[in-house]
Design a protein around this motif. Structure first.
Motif, PDB file in Angstrom:
ATOM      1  N   LYS A   1       5.404  -0.779   2.865  1.00  0.00           N
ATOM      2  CA  LYS A   1       6.189  -2.009   2.846  1.00  0.00           C
ATOM      3  C   LYS A   1       6.070  -2.674   4.208  1.00  0.00           C
ATOM      4  O   LYS A   1       6.110  -1.998   5.229  1.00  0.00           O
ATOM      5  CB  LYS A   1       7.651  -1.672   2.534  1.00  0.00           C
ATOM      6  CG  LYS A   1       8.551  -2.846   2.320  1.00  0.00           C
ATOM      7  CD  LYS A   1       9.931  -2.356   1.878  1.00  0.00           C
ATOM      8  CE  LYS A   1      10.827  -3.529   1.558  1.00  0.00           C
ATOM      9  NZ  LYS A   1      12.125  -3.088   1.056  1.00  0.00           N
ATOM     10  N   LEU A   2       5.947  -3.991   4.209  1.00  0.00           N
ATOM     11  CA  LEU A   2       5.729  -4.729   5.445  1.00  0.00           C
ATOM     12  C   LEU A   2       6.635  -5.945   5.495  1.00  0.00           C
ATOM     13  O   LEU A   2       6.810  -6.634   4.486  1.00  0.00           O
ATOM     14  CB  LEU A   2       4.269  -5.187   5.524  1.00  0.00           C
ATOM     15  CG  LEU A   2       3.888  -6.166   6.637  1.00  0.00           C
ATOM     16  CD1 LEU A   2       4.004  -5.509   8.004  1.00  0.00           C
ATOM     17  CD2 LEU A   2       2.480  -6.689   6.405  1.00  0.00           C
TER      18      LEU A   2
ATOM     19  N   MET B   1       0.814  -1.205   0.000  1.00  0.00           N
ATOM     20  CA  MET B   1       0.000   0.000   0.000  1.00  0.00           C
ATOM     21  C   MET B   1       0.854   1.265   0.000  1.00  0.00           C
ATOM     22  O   MET B   1       1.990   1.245   0.391  1.00  0.00           O
ATOM     23  CB  MET B   1      -0.927  -0.011   1.214  1.00  0.00           C
ATOM     24  CG  MET B   1      -1.906  -1.138   1.196  1.00  0.00           C
ATOM     25  SD  MET B   1      -2.961  -1.018   2.636  1.00  0.00           S
ATOM     26  CE  MET B   1      -3.970  -2.438   2.381  1.00  0.00           C
ATOM     27  N   PRO B   2       0.257   2.393  -0.402  1.00  0.00           N
ATOM     28  CA  PRO B   2       1.049   3.596  -0.583  1.00  0.00           C
ATOM     29  C   PRO B   2       1.265   4.486   0.638  1.00  0.00           C
ATOM     30  O   PRO B   2       1.961   5.462   0.531  1.00  0.00           O
ATOM     31  CB  PRO B   2       0.250   4.358  -1.640  1.00  0.00           C
ATOM     32  CG  PRO B   2      -1.150   3.934  -1.409  1.00  0.00           C
ATOM     33  CD  PRO B   2      -1.073   2.509  -0.942  1.00  0.00           C
TER      34      PRO B   2
ATOM     35  N   THR C   1      16.749  -0.510   4.925  1.00  0.00           N
ATOM     36  CA  THR C   1      16.771   0.925   5.244  1.00  0.00           C
ATOM     37  C   THR C   1      15.432   1.611   4.992  1.00  0.00           C
ATOM     38  O   THR C   1      15.255   2.755   5.423  1.00  0.00           O
ATOM     39  CB  THR C   1      17.857   1.643   4.420  1.00  0.00           C
ATOM     40  OG1 THR C   1      17.569   1.459   3.033  1.00  0.00           O
ATOM     41  CG2 THR C   1      19.236   1.107   4.754  1.00  0.00           C
ATOM     42  N   GLN C   2      14.495   0.962   4.332  1.00  0.00           N
ATOM     43  CA  GLN C   2      13.212   1.598   4.033  1.00  0.00           C
ATOM     44  C   GLN C   2      12.223   1.560   5.193  1.00  0.00           C
ATOM     45  O   GLN C   2      11.269   2.327   5.222  1.00  0.00           O
ATOM     46  CB  GLN C   2      12.580   0.948   2.804  1.00  0.00           C
ATOM     47  CG  GLN C   2      13.377   1.176   1.539  1.00  0.00           C
ATOM     48  CD  GLN C   2      12.721   0.513   0.354  1.00  0.00           C
ATOM     49  OE1 GLN C   2      11.510   0.407   0.271  1.00  0.00           O
ATOM     50  NE2 GLN C   2      13.537   0.051  -0.576  1.00  0.00           N
ATOM     51  N   TYR C   3      12.434   0.667   6.151  1.00  0.00           N
ATOM     52  CA  TYR C   3      11.489   0.560   7.257  1.00  0.00           C
ATOM     53  C   TYR C   3      11.634   1.717   8.224  1.00  0.00           C
ATOM     54  O   TYR C   3      12.729   2.236   8.435  1.00  0.00           O
ATOM     55  CB  TYR C   3      11.664  -0.771   7.994  1.00  0.00           C
ATOM     56  CG  TYR C   3      11.213  -1.945   7.168  1.00  0.00           C
ATOM     57  CD1 TYR C   3       9.909  -2.030   6.701  1.00  0.00           C
ATOM     58  CD2 TYR C   3      12.099  -2.954   6.830  1.00  0.00           C
ATOM     59  CE1 TYR C   3       9.492  -3.098   5.931  1.00  0.00           C
ATOM     60  CE2 TYR C   3      11.686  -4.028   6.058  1.00  0.00           C
ATOM     61  CZ  TYR C   3      10.382  -4.094   5.621  1.00  0.00           C
ATOM     62  OH  TYR C   3       9.971  -5.139   4.847  1.00  0.00           O
TER      63      TYR C   3
ATOM     64  N   ILE D   1       7.710  -7.337  13.611  1.00  0.00           N
ATOM     65  CA  ILE D   1       6.979  -6.739  12.489  1.00  0.00           C
ATOM     66  C   ILE D   1       7.611  -5.394  12.199  1.00  0.00           C
ATOM     67  O   ILE D   1       7.796  -4.581  13.107  1.00  0.00           O
ATOM     68  CB  ILE D   1       5.484  -6.578  12.811  1.00  0.00           C
ATOM     69  CG1 ILE D   1       4.838  -7.935  13.124  1.00  0.00           C
ATOM     70  CG2 ILE D   1       4.759  -5.895  11.648  1.00  0.00           C
ATOM     71  CD1 ILE D   1       3.410  -7.845  13.631  1.00  0.00           C
ATOM     72  N   VAL D   2       7.975  -5.166  10.944  1.00  0.00           N
ATOM     73  CA  VAL D   2       8.542  -3.894  10.512  1.00  0.00           C
ATOM     74  C   VAL D   2       7.713  -3.361   9.352  1.00  0.00           C
ATOM     75  O   VAL D   2       7.167  -4.142   8.560  1.00  0.00           O
ATOM     76  CB  VAL D   2      10.025  -4.031  10.091  1.00  0.00           C
ATOM     77  CG1 VAL D   2      10.919  -4.219  11.300  1.00  0.00           C
ATOM     78  CG2 VAL D   2      10.231  -5.165   9.114  1.00  0.00           C
ATOM     79  N   LEU D   3       7.622  -2.042   9.260  1.00  0.00           N
ATOM     80  CA  LEU D   3       6.904  -1.466   8.132  1.00  0.00           C
ATOM     81  C   LEU D   3       7.349  -0.046   7.858  1.00  0.00           C
ATOM     82  O   LEU D   3       8.045   0.573   8.651  1.00  0.00           O
ATOM     83  CB  LEU D   3       5.380  -1.545   8.319  1.00  0.00           C
ATOM     84  CG  LEU D   3       4.683  -0.841   9.469  1.00  0.00           C
ATOM     85  CD1 LEU D   3       4.685   0.657   9.328  1.00  0.00           C
ATOM     86  CD2 LEU D   3       3.262  -1.331   9.565  1.00  0.00           C
ATOM     87  N   SER D   4       6.961   0.422   6.701  1.00  0.00           N
ATOM     88  CA  SER D   4       7.144   1.823   6.330  1.00  0.00           C
ATOM     89  C   SER D   4       5.866   2.285   5.657  1.00  0.00           C
ATOM     90  O   SER D   4       5.038   1.498   5.248  1.00  0.00           O
ATOM     91  CB  SER D   4       8.333   2.001   5.389  1.00  0.00           C
ATOM     92  OG  SER D   4       8.152   1.285   4.202  1.00  0.00           O
TER      93      SER D   4
END
Length: 161
Positions: free
Chosen positions: A101-102, A19-20, A136-138, A158-161
């Protein structure tokens, strides 16, 4: 049967961009068990040593990671899909959390004097898990831990951005 595993016997990885937007957070601080604290400390310290930006420890992600672990412990199961067919995507959706991102990493161990450190070490030594945890995106992270009646330790990050 599962109790005979003396170290991290299984590790699974789920990484998907979907998702955005990012919308996480809760006002209450995360409260960690000693094992979660150890896992978080080892992983976040290593990220810092590698020169990566810090991640925000998110109480909602921590709650979801804890739920994932409690469910695995109560069902004596280990995997990204629960016995009723749900995934971390379903959990985040139920909480209205959106993301770009997940990633989810799972670890399991037993009969070890320091389960949090062992889980962190095993996750970092797995190329697939390392790639997720040190991406590096999280921007946000949550940690979970639970123990079943046989003493098997379950961990989720759990990691996300």
């Amino acid at each position: 049967m599962v109790a005979r595993f003396t170290s991290l016997a299984f590790m699974l990885v789920l990484l998907v961009a979907v998702m955005p937007t990012v919308s996480v957070g809760a006002t209450a601080p995360a409260v960690f068990s000693p094992e979660e604290q150890t896992l978080a400390s080892v992983l976040l310290t290593q990220r810092g040593n590698d020169g990566l930006q810090p991640l925000t420890i998110d109480p909602t992600l921590t709650l979801l990671a804890e739920q994932r672990c409690a469910e695995m412990a109560s069902e004596h199961s280990f995997g990204h899909v629960t016995t009723d067919g749900k995934t971390v995507f379903d959990l985040l959706g139920a909480y209205g959390i959106t993301y770009h991102k997940l990633g989810e990493t799972l670890a399991m161990n037993a009969n070890t004097p320091d389960p949090g450190t062992e889980a962190a070490r095993d996750l970092m030594n797995s190329p697939r898990h390392h790639a997720i945890l040190f991406d590096t995106q999280y921007t946000a992270i949550g940690f979970g831990h639970s123990v079943d009646a046989d003493g098997i330790q379950y961990f989720a990050v759990i990691v996300l951005s």
